[in-house]
Design an enzyme around this catalytic site. Structure first.
Site, short mmCIF file in Angstrom:
data_model
loop_
_atom_site.label_atom_id
_atom_site.label_comp_id
_atom_site.label_asym_id
_atom_site.label_seq_id
_atom_site.Cartn_x
_atom_site.Cartn_y
_atom_site.Cartn_z
CB THR A 6 18.59 -3.47 -12.15
OG1 THR A 6 18.22 -2.11 -12.44
CG2 THR A 6 19.40 -4.05 -13.28
CB SER A 13 12.46 -3.69 -5.20
OG SER A 13 13.47 -3.18 -4.46
CB SER A 60 22.12 -1.50 -15.30
OG SER A 60 21.84 -0.97 -14.03
CB CYS A 92 2.48 -1.10 -2.56
SG CYS A 92 3.50 0.16 -1.81
CB SER A 134 10.30 -4.68 0.25
OG SER A 134 8.94 -4.95 0.53
N GLY A 135 8.82 -1.63 0.40
CA GLY A 135 8.02 -0.64 -0.33
C GLY A 135 8.86 0.56 -0.75
CE LYS A 164 2.85 8.17 -4.23
NZ LYS A 164 4.08 7.39 -4.02
NE ARG A 166 8.84 2.57 4.27
CZ ARG A 166 8.21 2.45 3.10
NH1 ARG A 166 7.45 1.39 2.85
NH2 ARG A 166 8.31 3.40 2.19
CG HIS A 171 2.35 -2.28 2.50
ND1 HIS A 171 3.67 -2.44 2.87
CD2 HIS A 171 2.37 -1.44 1.42
CE1 HIS A 171 4.45 -1.75 2.05
NE2 HIS A 171 3.69 -1.14 1.16
CG ASN A 208 5.31 -4.47 0.07
OD1 ASN A 208 5.35 -5.47 0.79
ND2 ASN A 208 6.38 -3.77 -0.23
P1 NAP Z 1 14.19 0.64 -7.23
O1 NAP Z 1 14.52 -0.64 -6.55
O2 NAP Z 1 14.91 1.88 -6.80
O3 NAP Z 1 14.44 0.43 -8.83
C1 NAP Z 1 14.41 1.50 -9.75
C2 NAP Z 1 14.69 1.01 -11.18
O4 NAP Z 1 14.66 2.16 -12.05
C3 NAP Z 1 16.08 0.36 -11.35
O5 NAP Z 1 15.99 -0.69 -12.29
C4 NAP Z 1 16.92 1.48 -11.95
O6 NAP Z 1 18.00 1.03 -12.77
C5 NAP Z 1 15.88 2.18 -12.83
N1 NAP Z 1 16.28 3.57 -13.11
C6 NAP Z 1 16.64 4.54 -12.24
N2 NAP Z 1 16.96 5.67 -12.90
C7 NAP Z 1 16.82 5.39 -14.22
C8 NAP Z 1 17.03 6.14 -15.43
N3 NAP Z 1 17.47 7.40 -15.40
N4 NAP Z 1 16.76 5.52 -16.62
C9 NAP Z 1 16.33 4.24 -16.66
N5 NAP Z 1 16.14 3.47 -15.56
C10 NAP Z 1 16.36 4.05 -14.35
O7 NAP Z 1 12.65 0.99 -7.11
P2 NAP Z 1 11.39 -0.01 -6.91
O8 NAP Z 1 11.07 -0.16 -5.49
O9 NAP Z 1 11.64 -1.21 -7.75
O10 NAP Z 1 10.21 0.87 -7.52
C11 NAP Z 1 10.07 1.08 -8.93
C12 NAP Z 1 8.81 1.87 -9.19
O11 NAP Z 1 7.68 1.13 -8.74
C13 NAP Z 1 8.77 3.22 -8.46
O12 NAP Z 1 8.15 4.16 -9.28
C14 NAP Z 1 7.96 2.90 -7.22
O13 NAP Z 1 7.32 4.03 -6.69
C15 NAP Z 1 6.95 1.89 -7.76
N6 NAP Z 1 6.39 0.95 -6.79
C16 NAP Z 1 7.19 0.30 -5.89
C17 NAP Z 1 6.62 -0.61 -4.99
C18 NAP Z 1 7.44 -1.39 -3.98
O14 NAP Z 1 6.82 -2.11 -3.14
N7 NAP Z 1 8.75 -1.33 -3.99
C19 NAP Z 1 5.25 -0.86 -5.04
C20 NAP Z 1 4.46 -0.21 -5.99
C21 NAP Z 1 5.05 0.69 -6.85
P3 NAP Z 1 19.54 0.97 -12.25
O15 NAP Z 1 19.64 -0.28 -11.40
O16 NAP Z 1 20.32 0.88 -13.50
O17 NAP Z 1 19.79 2.19 -11.45
#
Ligand code: NAP
Length: 353
Positions: free
Chosen positions: A13, A15, A41, A150, A180-181, A206, A236, A243, A328
């Site tokens: 669910t 990003s 969810s 990213c 969005s990062g 990192k 940011r 990025h 990113n």
């Molecule tokens: P996000 O939008 O906050 O999404 C987090 C996801 O984790 C949601 O699906 C959430 O589900 C789930 N979640 C949270 N707590 C949980 C739990 N206790 N058990 C199971 N699922 C859980 O974050 P994001 O930006 O997509 O990033 C996800 C990961 O990728 C992070 O580790 C981030 O550091 C990494 N990342 C992000 C980017 C970027 O550009 N955004 C780039 C590289 C790496 P619910 O909706 O049910 O809460």
């Protein structure tokens, strides 16, 4: 390929999870068959639970999937993880232990000594550490492979051609990172509109350490980290995706500007040789215009999978400086992880379970 591999998305669910679902629609080898997220969810249909933010429509087949808790078993052959880092570490181990290959975007296992930190265009040979990981941890069909942060990805895609040809010894990088990062909803609009925030928690560490593992030599199941000193300033900025990074490099061997430009332009690697479905035709695209790359204009180059480099010029303090741009949430997250999966499949690490 007659039968597609079934894919589960952990953190479906979020990003990154949404981007996986978008990019996997019509993938020639993989098909999304399971989605998992938190208790908030789980139990709902994906189409009802998700706050869909992609600019393409959510496919009917994924919208109808029931969200599961992020716990094995899931109906799939391997999982992508876009889980919140607070929970990703243990959940990913649980899946690997249960026999599922885990291809992760989260930071938790990036520096485990038996886990590959992978960019297929940079260090495809690091994949073999998975055999050692399986022996060490007693995993059978499962394993964990990770993607870098990213902002690291764009930087290292640009450093690799230079490191191969001339050796890189020092780097100073200043990032201008998209909102969005930080995931959705990210920063409050009142904090980021009309503003630049010169701090992203944990990001500089990192960017300063991950390139050393990515450019490491793997010898007898040990990573010999690259000897490069990196100083990062991470900001940011008020853009949605992409990025942008200003980079100065000191090289081990002196060379001409023309040869630096040629190193970028001519760089090709394993994903190009193998013609993997998500591989950019050229990993690095060089722009000659004096004001490119620009975030909005260039982030989607080659489906968001290419890294764009421009403003390549001498540096009065180090040897050369240039600007790098990479998408990113595509190359820096879901698209990069999908390319990892394609390489892993090609090398026989992903199979029908
Ligand atoms: P996000 O939008 O906050 O999404 C987090 C996801 O984790 C949601 O699906 C959430 O589900 C789930 N979640 C949270 N707590 C949980 C739990 N206790 N058990 C199971 N699922 C859980 O974050 P994001 O930006 O997509 O990033 C996800 C990961 O990728 C992070 O580790 C981030 O550091 C990494 N990342 C992000 C980017 C970027 O550009 N955004 C780039 C590289 C790496 P619910 O909706 O049910 O809460």
């Amino acid at each position: 390929m007659s039968k597609k591999l079934r894919v589960g998305i952990l953190g479906a669910t979020g990003s990154v999870g949404q981007r996986f679902i978008q990019l996997l629609e019509n993938h020639p080898w993989f098909k999304v068959t399971a989605v998992a997220a938190s208790e908030r969810s789980a139990g709902k249909l994906y189409g009802e639970a998700v706050n869909w933010k992609m600019t393409t429509c959510l496919s009917h087949s994924v919208a109808q999937l029931k969200i599961k808790l992020a716990k094995p078993p899931l109906k799939c052959d391997f999982v992508f993880s876009g889980l919140d880092a607070v929970v990703a570490g243990e959940i990913e181990e649980e899946f690997a232990q249960a026999g599922y290959p885990v291809i992760s975007n989260s930071k938790n296992h990036r520096f485990d000594p038996d886990v590959p930190l992978l960019i297929p265009d940079v260090n495809p040979d690091h994949i073999t550490i998975i055999d050692y990981q399986r022996k060490q941890r007693g995993y059978t069909t499962g394993f964990i492979a990770t993607s870098p942060n990213c902002s690291t990805i764009g930087l290292v895609m640009a450093l690799k051609p230079l490191d191969d040809k001339f050796g890189v010894s020092k780097v100073i990088v200043t990032t201008m990172q998209a909102i969005s990062g930080a995931g959705y909803p990210g920063l409050p609009s009142m904090d980021i509109i009309d503003n630049v925030i010169p701090y992203i928690g944990g990001e500089e560490e990192k960017v300063e350490t991950e390139p050393l593992k990515l450019l490491a030599k793997l010898k007898r199941n040990r990573f010999e980290l690259a000897k490069i000193k990196i100083s990062a300033h991470c900001n940011r900025v008020h853009v949605l995706d992409g990025h942008l990074e200003s980079v100065s490099v000191k090289l081990k061997n002196k060379t001409s500007l023309n040869r630096v430009v040629a190193a970028f332009k001519n760089y090709r690697s394993e994903p190009q040789k193998l013609k993997l479905p998500s591989a950019p035709e050229k990993p690095v695209i060089v722009k000659n215009e004096p004001d490119r790359p620009q975030t909005r204009m260039d982030r989607d180059t080659d489906k968001g999978m290419a890294t764009t480099v421009g403003r390549i010029r001498p540096c009065p303090i180090f040897d050369y400086r240039f600007t790098v741009l990479s998408h990113n949430t595509i190359r820096g997250a879901a698209g990069g992880a999908i390319l990892n999966a394609e390489l892993l499949f090609n090398r026989g690490y992903l199979k029908l379970l």
